[in-house]
Motif scaffolding. Structure first.
Motif, PDB file in Angstrom:
ATOM      1  N   ARG A 169       1.380   7.241  -6.485  1.00  0.00           N
ATOM      2  CA  ARG A 169       0.402   8.327  -6.656  1.00  0.00           C
ATOM      3  C   ARG A 169       1.032   9.664  -6.283  1.00  0.00           C
ATOM      4  O   ARG A 169       0.738  10.684  -6.893  1.00  0.00           O
ATOM      5  CB  ARG A 169      -0.833   8.058  -5.803  1.00  0.00           C
ATOM      6  N   LEU A 170       1.911   9.660  -5.295  1.00  0.00           N
ATOM      7  CA  LEU A 170       2.573  10.890  -4.870  1.00  0.00           C
ATOM      8  C   LEU A 170       3.501  11.408  -5.962  1.00  0.00           C
ATOM      9  O   LEU A 170       3.567  12.610  -6.221  1.00  0.00           O
ATOM     10  CB  LEU A 170       3.359  10.649  -3.578  1.00  0.00           C
ATOM     11  N   LEU A 171       4.215  10.528  -6.624  1.00  0.00           N
ATOM     12  CA  LEU A 171       5.180  10.933  -7.636  1.00  0.00           C
ATOM     13  C   LEU A 171       4.556  11.196  -9.001  1.00  0.00           C
ATOM     14  O   LEU A 171       5.002  12.075  -9.729  1.00  0.00           O
ATOM     15  CB  LEU A 171       6.282   9.877  -7.758  1.00  0.00           C
ATOM     16  N   VAL A 172       3.531  10.436  -9.376  1.00  0.00           N
ATOM     17  CA  VAL A 172       2.984  10.497 -10.723  1.00  0.00           C
ATOM     18  C   VAL A 172       1.651  11.227 -10.782  1.00  0.00           C
ATOM     19  O   VAL A 172       1.187  11.560 -11.872  1.00  0.00           O
ATOM     20  CB  VAL A 172       2.851   9.058 -11.296  1.00  0.00           C
TER      21      VAL A 172
ATOM     22  N   MET B 117      -3.330  13.579  -1.587  1.00  0.00           N
ATOM     23  CA  MET B 117      -3.981  12.336  -1.156  1.00  0.00           C
ATOM     24  C   MET B 117      -2.973  11.188  -1.060  1.00  0.00           C
ATOM     25  O   MET B 117      -3.056  10.353  -0.159  1.00  0.00           O
ATOM     26  CB  MET B 117      -5.112  11.965  -2.112  1.00  0.00           C
ATOM     27  N   GLY B 118      -2.021  11.138  -1.984  1.00  0.00           N
ATOM     28  CA  GLY B 118      -0.967  10.134  -1.898  1.00  0.00           C
ATOM     29  C   GLY B 118      -0.119  10.309  -0.653  1.00  0.00           C
ATOM     30  O   GLY B 118       0.258   9.336   0.003  1.00  0.00           O
TER      31      GLY B 118
ATOM     32  N   ALA C 237       0.830  -1.206   0.000  1.00  0.00           N
ATOM     33  CA  ALA C 237       0.000   0.000   0.000  1.00  0.00           C
ATOM     34  C   ALA C 237       0.868   1.261   0.000  1.00  0.00           C
ATOM     35  O   ALA C 237       0.529   2.262  -0.640  1.00  0.00           O
ATOM     36  CB  ALA C 237      -0.934  -0.004   1.199  1.00  0.00           C
ATOM     37  N   MET C 238       1.993   1.215   0.704  1.00  0.00           N
ATOM     38  CA  MET C 238       2.892   2.360   0.702  1.00  0.00           C
ATOM     39  C   MET C 238       3.523   2.576  -0.667  1.00  0.00           C
ATOM     40  O   MET C 238       3.716   3.719  -1.103  1.00  0.00           O
ATOM     41  CB  MET C 238       3.966   2.193   1.774  1.00  0.00           C
ATOM     42  N   LEU C 239       3.827   1.503  -1.362  1.00  0.00           N
ATOM     43  CA  LEU C 239       4.362   1.637  -2.719  1.00  0.00           C
ATOM     44  C   LEU C 239       3.325   2.232  -3.661  1.00  0.00           C
ATOM     45  O   LEU C 239       3.654   3.085  -4.498  1.00  0.00           O
ATOM     46  CB  LEU C 239       4.831   0.277  -3.241  1.00  0.00           C
ATOM     47  N   CYS C 240       2.075   1.833  -3.526  1.00  0.00           N
ATOM     48  CA  CYS C 240       1.002   2.402  -4.352  1.00  0.00           C
ATOM     49  C   CYS C 240       0.814   3.887  -4.045  1.00  0.00           C
ATOM     50  O   CYS C 240       0.628   4.702  -4.955  1.00  0.00           O
ATOM     51  CB  CYS C 240      -0.303   1.651  -4.126  1.00  0.00           C
ATOM     52  N   ALA C 241       0.876   4.256  -2.769  1.00  0.00           N
ATOM     53  CA  ALA C 241       0.732   5.662  -2.391  1.00  0.00           C
ATOM     54  C   ALA C 241       1.926   6.479  -2.883  1.00  0.00           C
ATOM     55  O   ALA C 241       1.760   7.630  -3.309  1.00  0.00           O
ATOM     56  CB  ALA C 241       0.589   5.784  -0.881  1.00  0.00           C
TER      57      ALA C 241
END
Length: 92
Positions: free
Chosen positions: A26-29, A38-39, A19-23
């Motif tokens: 979202r934070l970077l892209v 939100m990321g 979940a942290m990798l997915c966030a």
């Protein structure tokens, strides 16, 4: 500690890492600033939950205090970012 609880805690740590990798993705892209905020929110919540799971796993209260600090700073940071996105300034 029972083997079922140990297995569940390790599975929870793995899923929180995913979940942290997915966030982080979202934070970077993230296409907009709101997606990035939100990321970041999701990232600090997952970090806080990781600290709580580690506190249960190692039976140490230090992890619970670290989780409380992460929650506090994350809330203040996300509030400041939201105000900055809305008004363009943090301090009035």
């Amino acid at each position: 500690m029972t083997p079922i609880l140990l297995w569940a805690l390790r599975a929870a740590l793995f899923l929180l890492a995913v979940a942290m990798l997915c966030a982080l993705f979202r934070l970077l892209v993230g296409p907009s600033a709101q997606d990035r905020v939100m990321g970041l929110d999701c990232l600090y919540i997952n970090g806080m939950l990781t600290m709580l799971v580690l506190g249960i796993l190692y039976t140490s209260s230090v992890y619970f205090e670290a989780a409380m600090l992460i929650a506090l700073f994350g809330f203040v940071g996300s509030t400041a970012l939201a105000k900055f996105i809305l008004r363009g300034e943090v301090i009035e």
